[in-house]
Design a protein around this motif. Structure first.
Motif, PDB file in Angstrom:
ATOM      1  N   SER A   1       0.825  -1.205   0.000  1.00 19.18           N
ATOM      2  CA  SER A   1       0.000   0.000   0.000  1.00 19.18           C
ATOM      3  C   SER A   1       0.861   1.257   0.000  1.00 19.18           C
ATOM      4  N   ALA A   2       1.947   1.220   0.807  1.00 16.83           N
ATOM      5  CA  ALA A   2       2.837   2.386   0.858  1.00 16.83           C
ATOM      6  C   ALA A   2       3.506   2.623  -0.489  1.00 16.83           C
ATOM      7  N   LYS A   3       3.890   1.555  -1.174  1.00 14.75           N
ATOM      8  CA  LYS A   3       4.515   1.707  -2.493  1.00 14.75           C
ATOM      9  C   LYS A   3       3.533   2.286  -3.498  1.00 14.75           C
ATOM     10  N   ARG A   4       2.291   1.819  -3.455  1.00 15.63           N
ATOM     11  CA  ARG A   4       1.296   2.340  -4.388  1.00 15.63           C
ATOM     12  C   ARG A   4       1.030   3.816  -4.123  1.00 15.63           C
ATOM     13  N   ASN A   5       0.912   4.155  -2.831  1.00 14.64           N
ATOM     14  CA  ASN A   5       0.647   5.554  -2.485  1.00 14.64           C
ATOM     15  C   ASN A   5       1.812   6.445  -2.877  1.00 14.64           C
ATOM     16  N   PHE A   6       3.031   5.900  -2.762  1.00 15.20           N
ATOM     17  CA  PHE A   6       4.205   6.697  -3.164  1.00 15.20           C
ATOM     18  C   PHE A   6       4.219   6.899  -4.671  1.00 15.20           C
ATOM     19  N   GLU A   7       3.831   5.871  -5.393  1.00 13.74           N
ATOM     20  CA  GLU A   7       3.833   5.970  -6.860  1.00 13.74           C
ATOM     21  C   GLU A   7       2.827   6.992  -7.358  1.00 13.74           C
ATOM     22  N   VAL A   8       1.684   7.103  -6.667  1.00 12.97           N
ATOM     23  CA  VAL A   8       0.667   8.070  -7.098  1.00 12.97           C
ATOM     24  C   VAL A   8       0.863   9.432  -6.449  1.00 12.97           C
ATOM     25  N   GLY A   9       1.876   9.491  -5.551  1.00 12.93           N
ATOM     26  CA  GLY A   9       2.200  10.783  -4.969  1.00 12.93           C
ATOM     27  C   GLY A   9       1.423  11.159  -3.731  1.00 12.93           C
ATOM     28  N   THR A  10       0.696  10.225  -3.131  1.00 10.98           N
ATOM     29  CA  THR A  10      -0.077  10.536  -1.921  1.00 10.98           C
ATOM     30  C   THR A  10       0.677  10.206  -0.638  1.00 10.98           C
ATOM     31  N   ALA A  11       1.911   9.658  -0.765  1.00 12.07           N
ATOM     32  CA  ALA A  11       2.712   9.333   0.415  1.00 12.07           C
ATOM     33  C   ALA A  11       4.180   9.556   0.083  1.00 12.07           C
ATOM     34  N   THR A  12       4.981   9.702   1.123  1.00  8.35           N
ATOM     35  CA  THR A  12       6.416   9.937   0.942  1.00  8.35           C
ATOM     36  C   THR A  12       7.163   8.608   0.911  1.00  8.35           C
ATOM     37  N   ILE A  13       8.427   8.719   0.487  1.00  9.18           N
ATOM     38  CA  ILE A  13       9.266   7.526   0.472  1.00  9.18           C
ATOM     39  C   ILE A  13       9.509   6.996   1.879  1.00  9.18           C
ATOM     40  N   THR A  14       9.337   7.860   2.877  1.00  5.08           N
ATOM     41  CA  THR A  14       9.541   7.442   4.271  1.00  5.08           C
ATOM     42  C   THR A  14       8.590   6.314   4.648  1.00  5.08           C
ATOM     43  N   ASP A  15       7.333   6.418   4.185  1.00  8.98           N
ATOM     44  CA  ASP A  15       6.357   5.356   4.490  1.00  8.98           C
ATOM     45  C   ASP A  15       6.824   4.018   3.923  1.00  8.98           C
ATOM     46  N   THR A  16       7.332   4.040   2.711  1.00  6.30           N
ATOM     47  CA  THR A  16       7.800   2.797   2.086  1.00  6.30           C
ATOM     48  C   THR A  16       8.979   2.211   2.848  1.00  6.30           C
ATOM     49  N   ARG A  17       9.924   3.077   3.215  1.00  6.08           N
ATOM     50  CA  ARG A  17      11.108   2.587   3.920  1.00  6.08           C
ATOM     51  C   ARG A  17      10.763   2.061   5.314  1.00  6.08           C
ATOM     52  N   GLU A  18       9.834   2.730   5.981  1.00  2.86           N
ATOM     53  CA  GLU A  18       9.408   2.252   7.290  1.00  2.86           C
ATOM     54  C   GLU A  18       8.741   0.880   7.175  1.00  2.86           C
ATOM     55  N   ALA A  19       7.888   0.726   6.180  1.00  2.00           N
ATOM     56  CA  ALA A  19       7.217  -0.559   5.986  1.00  2.00           C
ATOM     57  C   ALA A  19       8.220  -1.636   5.604  1.00  2.00           C
ATOM     58  N   GLN A  20       9.206  -1.281   4.766  1.00  2.00           N
ATOM     59  CA  GLN A  20      10.223  -2.253   4.373  1.00  2.00           C
ATOM     60  C   GLN A  20      11.050  -2.688   5.586  1.00  2.00           C
ATOM     61  N   ALA A  21      11.403  -1.726   6.419  1.00  2.00           N
ATOM     62  CA  ALA A  21      12.177  -2.047   7.620  1.00  2.00           C
ATOM     63  C   ALA A  21      11.387  -2.966   8.550  1.00  2.00           C
ATOM     64  N   GLN A  22      10.097  -2.663   8.704  1.00  2.00           N
ATOM     65  CA  GLN A  22       9.252  -3.505   9.550  1.00  2.00           C
ATOM     66  C   GLN A  22       9.108  -4.898   8.949  1.00  2.00           C
ATOM     67  N   TYR A  23       9.001  -4.972   7.628  1.00  2.00           N
ATOM     68  CA  TYR A  23       8.880  -6.271   6.954  1.00  2.00           C
ATOM     69  C   TYR A  23      10.147  -7.105   7.159  1.00  2.00           C
ATOM     70  N   ASP A  24      11.305  -6.482   6.990  1.00  2.00           N
ATOM     71  CA  ASP A  24      12.567  -7.194   7.182  1.00  2.00           C
ATOM     72  C   ASP A  24      12.697  -7.698   8.618  1.00  2.00           C
ATOM     73  N   LEU A  25      12.252  -6.894   9.571  1.00  2.00           N
ATOM     74  CA  LEU A  25      12.311  -7.311  10.976  1.00  2.00           C
ATOM     75  C   LEU A  25      11.402  -8.511  11.225  1.00  2.00           C
ATOM     76  N   VAL A  26      10.207  -8.495  10.635  1.00  2.00           N
ATOM     77  CA  VAL A  26       9.276  -9.602  10.821  1.00  2.00           C
ATOM     78  C   VAL A  26       9.827 -10.875  10.190  1.00  2.00           C
TER      79      VAL A  26
END
Length: 440
Positions: free
Chosen positions: A165-190
């Motif tokens: 979801s964060a990647k899609r929102n970043f692609e359409v410009g409704t979210a920053t790259i920070t959201d994607t990186r935070e989600a990626q970091a959380q995914y790697d931790l999980v």
């Protein structure tokens, strides 16, 4: 759309929980397998059988003893005097018997044998209770590890959805790259947590296999929803009082004191006389002698009393009495220590279960609150008043609470068994009560 994304997650969780049920075993099944396989319990059972036989040996001093002796002799006499040369022989058999009439030491020894048999039973009871607790602990450790893995996988699926979801929102410009990186970091931790959870489940399963002698053990999960049994009675005092009669530890210490007291009686019997009834019957068949060549037989019957009175033994008896009295005092102190230790252990186990039940209630409330918080955070993220990290944190908190709640429930069930073990009331029937809480 979000609802549709949650369907695969729910299916993954239900599938992971349902897989082992097809070949799952109950706690009672696991215990029966462990009872026939566990080396520690088998060792205790063999020691029990040996101590029973040893206790029976102690009765021998009160029972009659009978013996049979026999002999054959042949004598040849050859002299340089031609007129003096002869050969003769004899055969003899003797049956002798003895019956103790007054032997105080033997009476004390026989009583010690009875106490040793009771002590062996107490030791076997302790080993049986220990096996119940060890199997139950290993059983619920596997369930806790399985739950942790399931929750981590569910969290991984949720975080994966949030990352997409964060990647899609970043692609359409409704979210920053920070959201994607935070989600990626959380995914790697999980992912790292999933690897650790899989290994923990593997280790816990091996531990249960080693105890039960099975391969690939798959315990049945708890019923859902589940209502844990409360403590009965709800006051700690009856539990502690019950330990005075039922605890194998206290019984062993009490029996050890009684054996020590009997040992003192045996030592004191060293100054007392002994009286035995003795008798014998002897038959001798003679085939001639030095004075005759005729065969003849001799029968001898004897019955009498054998009396013995110790007069002086170099002060060994007096010092032996001092030794046994000191050992008796030691056993008495050991009994006091056992009672205090069991009482403390019972109180600690009782309050542990009581605290665990309260913790389960608190975590159940926290789980409900965490689910509500996650739903609200997701909604806030969709309308733009929440950011991605808020959703990730809410997901982490919820699944962490779920894992803690599952562990707390297992701790309460095992703690209830440990409480009964602490006060000595734990029996195989208690496994049935826990078994009733497992999925059918």
């Amino acid at each position: 759309m979000n609802t549709l994304r949650l369907i695969p997650i729910a299916l993954a969780i239900s599938g992971a929980l349902a897989l082992p049920v097809a070949r799952a075993q109950s706690l009672l099944d696991m215990y029966q397998s462990a009872k026939a396989f566990d080396a520690s319990y088998q060792s205790a059972k063999s020691l029990f059988d040996a101590n029973l036989a040893k206790g029976e040996q102690a009765k021998a001093g009160l029972l009659p003893s009978v013996g049979l002796t026999a002999g054959v002799n042949r004598v040849n006499i050859d002299s340089n005097i031609a007129t003096f040369e002869t050969s003769y022989g004899n055969q003899s058999a003797t049956v002798s018997a003895s019956q103790p009439l007054y032997r105080p030491a033997n009476v004390a020894t026989a009583e010690q044998g009875k106490k040793q048999a009771e002590l062996a039973q107490a030791q076997l009871d302790a080993a049986s209770q220990d096996l119940i607790v060890r199997v139950s602990q290993a059983y619920f450790d596997v369930l806790a590890a399985q739950d942790s893995l399931d929750f981590v996988k569910a969290q991984k699926a949720a975080v994966s959805e949030q990352l997409a979801s964060a990647k899609r929102n970043f692609e359409v410009g409704t979210a920053t790259i920070t959201d994607t990186r935070e989600a990626q970091a959380q995914y790697d931790l999980v992912v790292a947590q999933e690897i650790a959870a899989e290994n923990d489940l593997r280790v816990k399963t091996l531990a249960l296999d080693q105890t039960t002698g099975q391969s690939g053990s798959a315990p049945k999960p708890l019923l859902a929803p589940i209502s844990l049994p409360t403590l009965s009675p709800e006051d700690v005092t009856p539990w502690v009082n019950q330990s005075e009669e039922l605890s194998p530890t206290v019984r062993q210490a009490q029996l050890a004191l009684e054996v020590a007291q009997l040992e003192t009686q045996k030592a004191q019997a060293g100054n007392k006389p002994t009286l035995d009834l003795v008798g014998g019957y002897s038959v001798t068949q003679n085939n001639g002698s030095t004075s005759t060549t005729l065969d003849y037989r001799t029968n001898v019957t004897s019955v009498g009393l054998s009396f013995n009175l110790p007069l002086f033994a170099g002060y060994s008896i007096q010092n032996r009495i001092k030794e046994t009295v000191a050992l008796e005092e030691k056993s008495r102190s050991d009994l006091d220590a056992a009672r205090r230790g069991v009482a403390l252990g019972t109180r600690s186990a009782f309050f542990g279960v009581q605290s665990g039940l309260s913790q389960v209630k608190a975590l159940e409330a926290a789980e409900a609150s965490g689910q509500s918080a996650l739903d609200a955070t997701k909604l806030g993220y969709q309308v733009g008043v929440r950011i991605n990290i808020d959703v990730l944190n809410a997901q982490t908190n919820l699944y962490s609470t779920k894992a803690k709640l599952a562990q707390a429930r297992y701790n309460v069930l095992v703690g209830g068994l440990k409480l009964r073990q602490a006060n000595g009331s734990l029996k195989e029937d208690d496994i049935n009560a826990v078994n009733a809480l497992l999925a059918k």
